[in-house]
Design a protein around this motif. Structure first.
Motif, mmCIF file in Angstrom:
data_model
loop_
_atom_site.group_PDB
_atom_site.id
_atom_site.type_symbol
_atom_site.label_atom_id
_atom_site.label_comp_id
_atom_site.label_asym_id
_atom_site.label_seq_id
_atom_site.Cartn_x
_atom_site.Cartn_y
_atom_site.Cartn_z
ATOM 1 N N LYS A 277 28.809 39.465 33.945
ATOM 2 C CA LYS A 277 29.424 39.066 32.368
ATOM 3 C C LYS A 277 30.304 39.655 32.111
ATOM 4 C CE LYS A 277 26.994 38.164 28.249
ATOM 5 N NZ LYS A 277 25.652 38.118 27.252
ATOM 6 N N ASP A 278 30.378 41.016 32.119
ATOM 7 C CA ASP A 278 31.347 42.018 31.474
ATOM 8 C C ASP A 278 32.769 42.167 32.432
ATOM 9 O OD1 ASP A 278 30.287 43.517 33.254
ATOM 10 O OD2 ASP A 278 29.293 44.987 31.800
ATOM 11 N N ALA A 279 32.895 41.323 33.230
ATOM 12 C CA ALA A 279 34.034 41.576 34.199
ATOM 13 C C ALA A 279 35.524 41.521 33.332
ATOM 14 C CB ALA A 279 34.022 40.463 35.145
ATOM 15 N N PHE A 280 35.427 40.718 32.212
ATOM 16 C CA PHE A 280 36.878 40.612 31.617
ATOM 17 C C PHE A 280 37.231 41.888 30.727
ATOM 18 C CE2 PHE A 280 36.097 35.685 31.369
ATOM 19 C CZ PHE A 280 36.245 35.665 32.721
ATOM 20 N N ILE A 284 40.423 43.792 31.540
ATOM 21 C CA ILE A 284 41.342 43.878 30.559
ATOM 22 C C ILE A 284 41.598 45.332 29.992
ATOM 23 C CG2 ILE A 284 42.050 43.192 28.227
ATOM 24 C CD1 ILE A 284 42.537 41.370 30.333
ATOM 25 N N VAL A 285 40.386 45.794 29.607
ATOM 26 C CA VAL A 285 40.267 47.335 28.628
ATOM 27 C C VAL A 285 40.330 48.504 29.801
ATOM 28 C CG1 VAL A 285 38.748 48.791 27.313
ATOM 29 C CG2 VAL A 285 38.825 46.144 27.230
ATOM 30 N N ARG A 286 39.792 48.225 31.226
ATOM 31 C CA ARG A 286 39.857 49.476 32.034
ATOM 32 C C ARG A 286 40.669 49.270 33.283
ATOM 33 N NH1 ARG A 286 33.612 50.195 33.921
ATOM 34 N NH2 ARG A 286 34.550 52.039 34.712
ATOM 35 N N ALA A 291 37.535 43.373 39.535
ATOM 36 C CA ALA A 291 36.204 43.114 38.423
ATOM 37 C C ALA A 291 36.102 41.498 38.437
ATOM 38 C CB ALA A 291 36.301 43.604 37.185
ATOM 39 N N VAL A 292 37.318 40.905 38.728
ATOM 40 C CA VAL A 292 37.105 39.207 38.744
ATOM 41 C C VAL A 292 37.141 38.837 40.140
ATOM 42 C CG1 VAL A 292 37.856 39.579 36.300
ATOM 43 C CG2 VAL A 292 39.720 39.282 38.146
#
Length: 881
Positions: A277-280, A284-286, A291-292
């Motif tokens: 769920k938190d892949a974006f 983007i942030v890390r 991740a995607v």
């Protein structure tokens, strides 16, 4: 044909009567907070705030709903669309609104964001919302820490207090316009309100609610849906919803993942999916490229726009979400033409509803209704499945205790009107009743559906009780449902008697539940608990009293008289076509008379205090009756139980007329509460007035009500008399003093969570009922009865004029004065001086009793939207005052 009848939005509503039509398949039904709710709590201690905190929300899949930022979804919340943002400085991707939990806030749960509902139509053919995003890092920890340092007697520490907005901010405007029922045009406009250039990552995000990980439940047979890249867009295929396509203008990058829990991050265990769920956020942030999903498939997808904006500069992103079988070009001239058509139709629709409003009033009217529509939410909560757990998930604790276990029949899976989609993202049945008054003007079919929904067998308890609110369905709210049904019926032109009959039958069951459960002594004096008024009493009235004994409540008793009167009028309306209802009218008349007699007796057993001229709760303790002499809204609610009965109705219903005549001849004890018109009264005047207080007591109550040193504020009617500022009421029980003092704003204790306060502020629902009651009295007495308003001013007005004056004061809360200041915004100069802020209006849960500063939930448009009703109904008279 009227202007409003010719309006396309009105036509769409006509096509959607009864079951929601195709134009209502999509709307703003996405919650703003799914974490921290009772539904998502599977803990042993029932502490939803701690069992599912905000920190878990980016990584953990929800079971019963979804949330997002200025988003939309279909009526069953299968496919969702919302915004994600990153300003280059935040520690997390901004995918949802942040706020404090109830234990973290010094006045309970509290959203700490700046967002505004600017426009909406009932079919969501046009929606417009604004989110203000800081240009620098969002102060998550500062907001938690600074509020933790503050106590009950301190103001809340807000985002505007943190100083981050002084460095500039982005205005992010989300607009949705339907080219057709399943063709949604999306326009996202970002403006840099800063003195230097700034970058913003904008991620319009499309995802499926996770219905496939649980192994059971109503949606288990759907299987797993899928998203995949196709050309410049994304295909979304769902077994129930069908196939949709999301196109994005300007060929952005696309990211894909699955809406699955990141178990590794949360629990240190293996996740069900490689892409979570938190892949974006990770991408983007890390900067974590792996991740995607490189195959560009999953159940969650986002377009990525990296916007470089000069000072004052704007950028617009366009997208289109539609059924995949449509072949027309996604963008081009038709996109903007259709968009503008929906905007124009929205203007026409609202002008048709209230053509008399001036520009300032129209802005309040429009934004109040927008908030009401944006606060519709998909609400899913099946108690039986929630209690037993899901086959593919760990079983809930065997010893988990929750009051909702007694509501195993409840199966909620509907779009419902929420009080506030962040602070109250769950229905409260008495809130809903007030929501439906302005909704009844916007969309009568929706209002009727909502009111009947809570009377259906999968909501209403088999014993007749209506569910109160998510934390405890078995608690008790004021019985205002009959009043709301009658209001919606009458405002819709008294056309739908089928609706009225459906409501009446189930309300009769609910009325019987009240009589059997809340009349403890059988003397027609009722209890009921806090009854929506939270901390207004000396004690927490919903729990065992610290003194022992029990209460007979002035508000509980008056609410039941009010309930009787409303059911009586509904029965009389239905009896004109069906004589079977005439006998029911007699039944409610007799019960009304019994309650009226009981509350007014002067032998010490009634709740009227002749010396003070006020109604009080009585504590029954050790054989004694102790009046709790708090001058509060509790003692004014008896004013609500007034009902004129027209001569025309009496002529049509001879059996009821004879029964009423019998009371006049043989019940001298109640004659003061069955008022007859004066001999020279005009023929159009009602034949009788049912009134809980007699005329003499009415006049005494009104002197108190309109006294500015007591209840009458410059902005409406306070919930507690201001005399308690200098003279707090103190009740001593043992060695403990229980004190009620005038608190015009936030609460000074944690009773009922400490997130609301009835000890002084102005609350719209009871003010609205006071206005309606004054009109009922005014329509009966005409010029025969005048009151001094304010008390001691020498200005005498009819009761209808007094009602107009209270309405004017309430509306003033939202209107800018000569300096540009709106009382609801307090003293924040941004809302007065800054052109990017001063047209924005918030509709709070309640308002400071002296200054009208907004308090509590900031988007409680559900009942504060009654301002729109007051503007629509009273505007010509308000201008004349």
């Amino acid at each position: 044909m009227s202007q409003n009848d010719a309006n396309p939005e009105q036509t769409r509503l006509s096509d959607a009567t009864g079951e929601p039509g195709a134009w209502k398949l999509w709307g703003p039904f996405l919650s703003e907070r799914q974490w921290g709710t009772v539904r998502e709590d599977y803990s042993a201690d029932g502490d939803g705030w701690r069992s599912f905190p905000h920190d878990d929300a980016p990584s953990r899949t929800y079971r019963w709903g979804e949330d997002g930022l200025l988003g939309i979804t279909d009526r069953e919340c299968r496919l969702c669309f919302a915004l994600a943002l990153w300003n280059g400085h935040d520690p997390i991707l901004k995918e949802r609104l942040f706020g404090l939990t109830n234990p973290e806030g010094n006045h309970g749960e509290d959203v700490k964001e700046l967002y505004y509902y600017l426009d909406a139509t009932p079919t969501a053919s046009y929606l417009k919302g604004l989110y203000k995003y800081p240009r620098v890092a969002f102060p998550y920890q500062q907001l938690v820490q600074r509020n933790a340092e503050r106590g009950f007697h301190d103001r809340e520490f807000e985002l505007l207090d943190s100083g981050v907005m002084d460095a500039g901010h982005f205005d992010v405007v989300a607009e949705y316009a339907k080219a057709a029922a399943e063709d949604i045009l999306i326009r996202l406009t970002v403006t840099n309100h800063a003195s230097e250039p700034a970058q913003l990552h904008l991620l319009p995000t499309l995802w499926f609610r996770n219905t496939w990980s649980w192994g059971g439940g109503y949606e288990a047979d759907w299987g797993k849906p899928a998203l995949w890249r196709e050309g410049d867009g994304v295909i979304a295929e769902h077994p129930s919803l069908g196939r949709y396509r999301l196109d994005a203008d300007d060929t952005p990058d696309w990211l894909f993942t699955d809406n699955e829990t990141n178990a590794h991050r949360l629990y240190g265990s293996e996740s069900r999916s490689t892409f979570v769920k938190d892949a974006f956020h990770d991408r983007i942030v890390r900067g974590q490229a792996d991740a995607v999903n490189p195959d560009e498939r999953g159940t969650k997808a986002a377009a990525v726009y990296r916007l470089e904006l000069p000072p004052g500069g704007s950028a617009t992103v366009r997208l289109r979400l539609r059924a995949a079988d449509q072949s027309a070009a996604a963008f081009g001239d038709r996109f903007e033409t259709e968009f503008q058509s929906r905007v124009d139709e929205a203007d026409q629709f609202y002008h048709g509803l209230a053509p008399q409003l001036d520009g300032a009033e129209r802005a309040v009217f429009r934004q109040a209704n927008a908030g009401l529509i944006w606060s519709q939410q998909f609400f899913y909560y099946h108690i039986r499945d929630w209690v037993s757990g899901d086959p593919d998930q760990p079983a809930p604790p065997a010893h988990r205790a929750h009051p909702n276990h007694d509501w195993n029949h409840l199966f909620a899976r509907d779009v419902l009107s929420m009080p506030d989609k962040w602070e109250f993202p769950w229905f409260a049945v008495w809130d809903t009743a007030f929501h439906m008054i302005p909704h009844g003007d916007l969309d009568p079919a929706f209002a009727k559906d909502q009111l009947l929904r809570f009377l259906r067998d999968w909501y209403q308890h088999p014993n007749g009780q209506l569910p109160a609110y998510e934390f405890n369905f078995g608690d008790v709210n004021p019985p205002v449902h009959a009043w709301a049904c009658r209001q919606v019926y009458e405002r819709d032109g008294k056309r739908d008697k089928v609706f009225l009959k459906q409501a009446f039958q189930k309300l009769a069951l609910n009325f019987t539940w009240w009589v059997n459960r809340k009349d403890l002594t059988g003397r027609h004096l009722f209890a009921g608990g806090f009854l929506g008024l939270d901390n207004i009493g000396v004690f927490d009235r919903s729990h065992a009293l610290p003194t022992g004994g029990h209460l007979e409540q002035a508000d509980g008793t008056a609410w039941m008289a009010f309930y009787c009167a409303e059911m009586l009028v509904i029965a009389l309306e239905l009896a004109q076509d069906d004589p079977a209802y005439e006998d029911m009218a007699n039944k409610f008349l007799e019960h009304y008379v019994s309650i009226t007699h009981a509350i007014n007796t002067l032998d010490g057993t009634g709740l009227w205090d002749e010396e003070d001229g006020f109604y009080y709760d009585h504590l029954h303790l050790d054989g004694k009756l102790i009046p709790l002499k708090v001058r509060s809204m509790v003692g004014l609610i008896p004013l609500f139980a007034a009902e004129p009965i027209s001569r025309e109705v009496l002529e049509r219903l001879p059996a009821f007329r004879r029964r009423l005549g019998w009371f006049v001849r043989h019940r001298s004890d109640v004659l003061g509460h069955l008022e007859l018109p004066a001999a020279d009264a005009p023929l159009e005047r009602p034949g009788y007035l049912l009134s809980l207080p007699s005329r003499q007591r009415l006049e005494r109550l009104l002197r108190c009500l309109f006294d500015e040193s007591e209840f009458l504020s410059p902005y409406g009617v306070r919930s507690l008399s201001r005399v308690h500022a200098q003279r707090p009421y103190v009740f001593q029980a043992g060695n403990v003093d229980h004190t009620v003092a005038y608190l015009p704003a936030e609460a000074d204790s944690g009773i009922f969570g400490g997130n609301s306060n009835w000890r002084g502020p102005i609350w719209f629902p009871v003010n609205f009922l006071l206005i309606e009651s004054l009109r009922r009295y005014g329509n009966f007495y005409g010029n025969e009865l005048k009151v001094e308003i304010p008390t001691g001013s020498g200005q005498w007005k009819t009761l209808n004029q007094a009602a107009d004056e209270v309405a004017r004061r309430l509306v003033t809360i939202f209107l800018a004065d000569d300096s540009g200041r709106r009382p609801s915004h307090g003293d924040d100069r941004r809302y007065t001086d800054d052109p990017h802020w001063r047209e924005l209006i918030l509709f709070y849960e309640y308002y400071h009793g002296d200054s009208a500063r907004g308090c509590g939930a900031s988007h409680q448009t559900g009942w504060s939207a009654l301002a729109a009703t007051l503007l629509r109904d009273r505007s010509p008279r308000i201008h004349d005052l």
